[in-house]
Design an enzyme around this catalytic site. Structure first.
Site, PDB file in Angstrom:
ATOM      1  N   GLU A 105       0.827  -1.209   0.000  1.00 32.84           N
ATOM      2  CA  GLU A 105       0.000   0.000   0.000  1.00 32.84           C
ATOM      3  C   GLU A 105       0.861   1.259   0.000  1.00 32.84           C
ATOM      4  O   GLU A 105       1.988   1.248   0.491  1.00 32.84           O
ATOM      5  CB  GLU A 105      -0.873   0.026   1.273  1.00 32.84           C
ATOM      6  CG  GLU A 105      -2.242  -0.583   1.079  1.00 32.84           C
ATOM      7  CD  GLU A 105      -3.196   0.339   0.327  1.00 32.84           C
ATOM      8  OE1 GLU A 105      -2.760   1.285  -0.338  1.00 32.84           O
ATOM      9  OE2 GLU A 105      -4.417   0.097   0.427  1.00 32.84           O
ATOM     10  N   ASP A 106       0.296   2.334  -0.509  1.00 33.84           N
ATOM     11  CA  ASP A 106       0.964   3.633  -0.453  1.00 33.84           C
ATOM     12  C   ASP A 106       0.750   4.288   0.912  1.00 33.84           C
ATOM     13  O   ASP A 106       1.685   4.724   1.559  1.00 33.84           O
ATOM     14  CB  ASP A 106       0.463   4.545  -1.578  1.00 33.84           C
ATOM     15  CG  ASP A 106      -1.066   4.580  -1.677  1.00 33.84           C
ATOM     16  OD1 ASP A 106      -1.745   3.829  -0.945  1.00 33.84           O
ATOM     17  OD2 ASP A 106      -1.586   5.356  -2.502  1.00 33.84           O
ATOM     18  N   ASP A 109      -4.893   5.538   5.920  1.00 31.49           N
ATOM     19  CA  ASP A 109      -5.461   6.677   6.656  1.00 31.49           C
ATOM     20  C   ASP A 109      -6.378   6.122   7.740  1.00 31.49           C
ATOM     21  O   ASP A 109      -5.953   5.859   8.860  1.00 31.49           O
ATOM     22  CB  ASP A 109      -6.176   7.576   5.656  1.00 31.49           C
ATOM     23  CG  ASP A 109      -6.736   8.843   6.299  1.00 31.49           C
ATOM     24  OD1 ASP A 109      -6.548   9.019   7.508  1.00 31.49           O
ATOM     25  OD2 ASP A 109      -7.358   9.646   5.589  1.00 31.49           O
ATOM     26  N   PHE A 158      -2.782  16.009   4.463  1.00 29.93           N
ATOM     27  CA  PHE A 158      -2.970  15.431   3.139  1.00 29.93           C
ATOM     28  C   PHE A 158      -1.675  15.540   2.350  1.00 29.93           C
ATOM     29  O   PHE A 158      -1.155  16.632   2.151  1.00 29.93           O
ATOM     30  CB  PHE A 158      -4.108  16.136   2.402  1.00 29.93           C
ATOM     31  CG  PHE A 158      -4.567  15.374   1.197  1.00 29.93           C
ATOM     32  CD1 PHE A 158      -5.445  14.312   1.325  1.00 29.93           C
ATOM     33  CD2 PHE A 158      -4.095  15.703  -0.058  1.00 29.93           C
ATOM     34  CE1 PHE A 158      -5.853  13.587   0.219  1.00 29.93           C
ATOM     35  CE2 PHE A 158      -4.495  14.983  -1.175  1.00 29.93           C
ATOM     36  CZ  PHE A 158      -5.375  13.926  -1.037  1.00 29.93           C
ATOM     37  N   ARG A 171       0.816  12.433  -8.907  1.00 25.36           N
ATOM     38  CA  ARG A 171       1.286  11.063  -8.711  1.00 25.36           C
ATOM     39  C   ARG A 171       2.718  10.890  -9.211  1.00 25.36           C
ATOM     40  O   ARG A 171       3.455  10.043  -8.733  1.00 25.36           O
ATOM     41  CB  ARG A 171       0.402  10.071  -9.487  1.00 25.36           C
ATOM     42  CG  ARG A 171      -1.019   9.931  -8.939  1.00 25.36           C
ATOM     43  CD  ARG A 171      -1.673   8.710  -9.578  1.00 25.36           C
ATOM     44  NE  ARG A 171      -3.121   8.715  -9.482  1.00 25.36           N
ATOM     45  CZ  ARG A 171      -3.811   8.282  -8.425  1.00 25.36           C
ATOM     46  NH1 ARG A 171      -3.193   7.833  -7.359  1.00 25.36           N
ATOM     47  NH2 ARG A 171      -5.133   8.302  -8.431  1.00 25.36           N
TER      48      ARG A 171
HETATM   49  P1  IMP Z   1      -8.407   4.645   4.155  1.00 18.10           P
HETATM   50  O1  IMP Z   1      -9.420   3.598   3.808  1.00 18.10           O
HETATM   51  O2  IMP Z   1      -8.984   5.794   4.923  1.00 18.10           O
HETATM   52  O3  IMP Z   1      -7.165   4.089   4.828  1.00 18.10           O
HETATM   53  O4  IMP Z   1      -8.007   5.321   2.774  1.00 18.10           O
HETATM   54  C1  IMP Z   1      -6.838   5.024   2.133  1.00 18.10           C
HETATM   55  C2  IMP Z   1      -6.828   5.642   0.749  1.00 18.10           C
HETATM   56  O5  IMP Z   1      -7.179   7.041   0.787  1.00 18.10           O
HETATM   57  C3  IMP Z   1      -5.415   5.614   0.225  1.00 18.10           C
HETATM   58  O6  IMP Z   1      -5.146   4.410  -0.455  1.00 18.10           O
HETATM   59  C4  IMP Z   1      -5.359   6.832  -0.653  1.00 18.10           C
HETATM   60  O7  IMP Z   1      -5.829   6.529  -1.936  1.00 18.10           O
HETATM   61  C5  IMP Z   1      -6.317   7.809  -0.001  1.00 18.10           C
HETATM   62  N1  IMP Z   1      -5.587   8.760   0.874  1.00 18.10           N
HETATM   63  C6  IMP Z   1      -5.620   8.830   2.214  1.00 18.10           C
HETATM   64  N2  IMP Z   1      -4.836   9.816   2.683  1.00 18.10           N
HETATM   65  C7  IMP Z   1      -4.282  10.401   1.580  1.00 18.10           C
HETATM   66  C8  IMP Z   1      -3.351  11.493   1.407  1.00 18.10           C
HETATM   67  O8  IMP Z   1      -2.859  12.146   2.350  1.00 18.10           O
HETATM   68  N3  IMP Z   1      -3.016  11.800   0.121  1.00 18.10           N
HETATM   69  C9  IMP Z   1      -3.518  11.123  -0.956  1.00 18.10           C
HETATM   70  N4  IMP Z   1      -4.377  10.093  -0.826  1.00 18.10           N
HETATM   71  C10 IMP Z   1      -4.772   9.732   0.424  1.00 18.10           C
END
Ligand code: IMP
Length: 185
Positions: A105-106, A109, A158, A171
């Site tokens: 994963e990148d 959150d 963010f 990206r």
């Molecule tokens: P989660 O389900 O809340 O963990 O959401 C994760 C996804 O939200 C990641 O895979 C990203 O695509 C997007 N995301 C969450 N935080 C960021 C950020 O700071 N920058 C860009 N994308 C984000």
């Protein structure tokens, strides 16, 4: 024409910044742990499109072993805030029965998407399912699933670059940073 050198100036120089060498250095360390942990086992890396593309490219090339790579595309249903309700847009090509799976994963959150994904992949009979993420935000610490490999724990802001987007842009930045206010106000 806007080039990558120019878009770097959209980042706030006073906020969090991870350079390309910070990122690659950390991914090399994680790759070393993965090489050790999975010694003698087959390994399937599963990336989630689109954000994990850069992490997958650099992490996989830092490994000193054979791996297979597969991709999923998922979309969360409701709005901008992750709801945990997920739809598969592109499923894996690989049968997971008996496989050691490492999700790449990148960023995590809330971790809601990831919790769903882990449950979904575990239901397919793999030998193991673990997670590697480059970035983790504070809310993810309350997540029920364990994350085995974390690149950097970052504050709740963010961030963009290195696969991470703001409205599908940024990206292709080599570094990771926070957008300067002039880019969105
Ligand atoms: P989660 O389900 O809340 O963990 O959401 C994760 C996804 O939200 C990641 O895979 C990203 O695509 C997007 N995301 C969450 N935080 C960021 C950020 O700071 N920058 C860009 N994308 C984000």
């Amino acid at each position: 024409m806007v080039d990558a050198a120019h878009i770097e100036t959209d980042l706030d120089p006073t906020a969090l910044n991870l350079s390309e060498s910070d990122i690659l250095g950390r991914l090399k360390e994680i790759a070393g742990q993965i090489d050790a942990d999975y010694e003698g086992k087959d390994l399937l890396l599963v990336g989630v499109l689109k954000g994990a593309v850069m992490v997958m490219a650099d992490l996989s090339r830092s490994l000193n072993r054979h791996v297979e790579i597969d991709w999923m595309a998922v979309s969360s249903y409701a709005g901008t805030k992750s709801s945990g309700v997920v739809r598969i847009l592109k499923d894996l090509d690989t049968d997971l029965e008996g496989r050691h799976v490492l999700i790449v994963e990148d960023i995590i959150d809330t971790g809601l998407t990831l919790s769903w994904l882990v449950k979904n992949l575990k239901s397919r009979g793999p030998a193991s399912v673990e997670i590697a993420t480059l970035l983790r935000k504070p809310d993810a610490l309350e997540m029920a699933v364990d994350v085995k490999y974390v690149g950097f724990d970052i504050p709740n802001a963010f961030v963009v670059g290195y696969g991470l987007d703001f409205n599908e842009k940024y990206r292709n930045l080599r570094s990771i940073g926070t957008l300067a206010e002039h880019t969105y106000s």
